[in-house]
Design a protein around this motif. Structure first.
Motif, PDB file in Angstrom:
ATOM      1  N   ALA A 104       0.830  -1.210   0.000  1.00  0.00           N
ATOM      2  CA  ALA A 104       0.000   0.000   0.000  1.00  0.00           C
ATOM      3  C   ALA A 104       0.864   1.260   0.000  1.00  0.00           C
ATOM      4  O   ALA A 104       0.534   2.238  -0.673  1.00  0.00           O
ATOM      5  N   SER A 105       1.978   1.236   0.724  1.00  0.00           N
ATOM      6  CA  SER A 105       2.899   2.388   0.738  1.00  0.00           C
ATOM      7  C   SER A 105       3.422   2.673  -0.664  1.00  0.00           C
ATOM      8  O   SER A 105       3.453   3.822  -1.103  1.00  0.00           O
ATOM      9  N   ALA A 106       3.843   1.621  -1.357  1.00  0.00           N
ATOM     10  CA  ALA A 106       4.363   1.785  -2.715  1.00  0.00           C
ATOM     11  C   ALA A 106       3.274   2.308  -3.654  1.00  0.00           C
ATOM     12  O   ALA A 106       3.530   3.170  -4.503  1.00  0.00           O
ATOM     13  N   ALA A 107       2.065   1.815  -3.492  1.00  0.00           N
ATOM     14  CA  ALA A 107       0.953   2.243  -4.342  1.00  0.00           C
ATOM     15  C   ALA A 107       0.599   3.706  -4.107  1.00  0.00           C
ATOM     16  O   ALA A 107       0.314   4.443  -5.048  1.00  0.00           O
ATOM     17  N   LEU A 108       0.632   4.127  -2.862  1.00  0.00           N
ATOM     18  CA  LEU A 108       0.259   5.501  -2.513  1.00  0.00           C
ATOM     19  C   LEU A 108       1.396   6.501  -2.705  1.00  0.00           C
ATOM     20  O   LEU A 108       1.159   7.696  -2.848  1.00  0.00           O
TER      21      LEU A 108
END
Length: 188
Positions: free
Chosen positions: A46-50
């Motif tokens: 999720a961190s990479a996506a955001l």
């Protein structure tokens, strides 16, 4: 028994007494807000996506590229971003978190924000919030769920003299009026 007024100095009896020239309360207009819940195993994806680091300690904020994530619990974040990014952010999380073990709720309609800044900001906040705002206890970058008088709020310290307060829209007039009342103590 001695009269309290005679045994205690006035500043001790009225801790909000004082004056400060520099204080401002500004409504935050626009923006999207999401409540994100996800398990620890999905945090890095999720961190990479955001494009925002979510693996920060609880009660801390992380910001990058105009997006902010306030970690309110072990599996809970409040995401603050521009309105234009609301749909793309939801789509990229859905595409990357393929196991479906997350919850993303758009709460933009429910909440609004107020930026509070100035030399007396911590005294003004303490007029309705029971937290210790000393920098050692509530450092820059800290974010937590709390109350302001009777309204639930999320409070994020952006700098020594600047806070972002998120409240439900239905409580916003109540909170705004209370901030105005407490701020009068600091009018010149």
């Amino acid at each position: 028994m001695d009269n309290l007024v005679q045994t205690k100095p006035m500043p001790r009896l009225f801790p909000l007494s004082g004056k400060a020239i520099d204080r401002r309360c500004t409504p935050v207009n626009g923006g999207a807000r999401f409540s994100l819940r996800l398990p620890a195993a999905s945090i890095s994806t999720a961190s990479a996506a955001l494009g925002v680091e979510l693996a920060v300690p609880v009660n801390r904020a992380s910001a990058a590229n105009g997006r902010t994530a306030l970690r309110l619990g072990p599996d809970e974040w409040l995401l603050l971003l521009s309105e234009a990014e609301a749909v793309p952010v939801a789509a990229v999380l859905e595409a990357r978190l393929t196991d479906g073990r997350y919850s993303l709720a758009d709460i933009s309609h429910r909440q609004t924000g107020v930026v509070l800044e100035g030399t007396a900001v911590t005294d003004i906040l303490n007029g309705g919030c029971p937290l210790d705002f000393d920098l050692a206890a509530f450092p820059v970058g800290m974010a937590t769920r709390t109350i302001f008088c009777k309204a639930e709020a999320v409070l994020w310290r952006q700098s020594e003299g600047r806070f972002h307060l998120e409240v439900w829209r239905s409580f916003a007039p109540y909170v705004w009026n209370l901030l105005a009342i407490v701020s009068r103590e600091y009018a010149v």
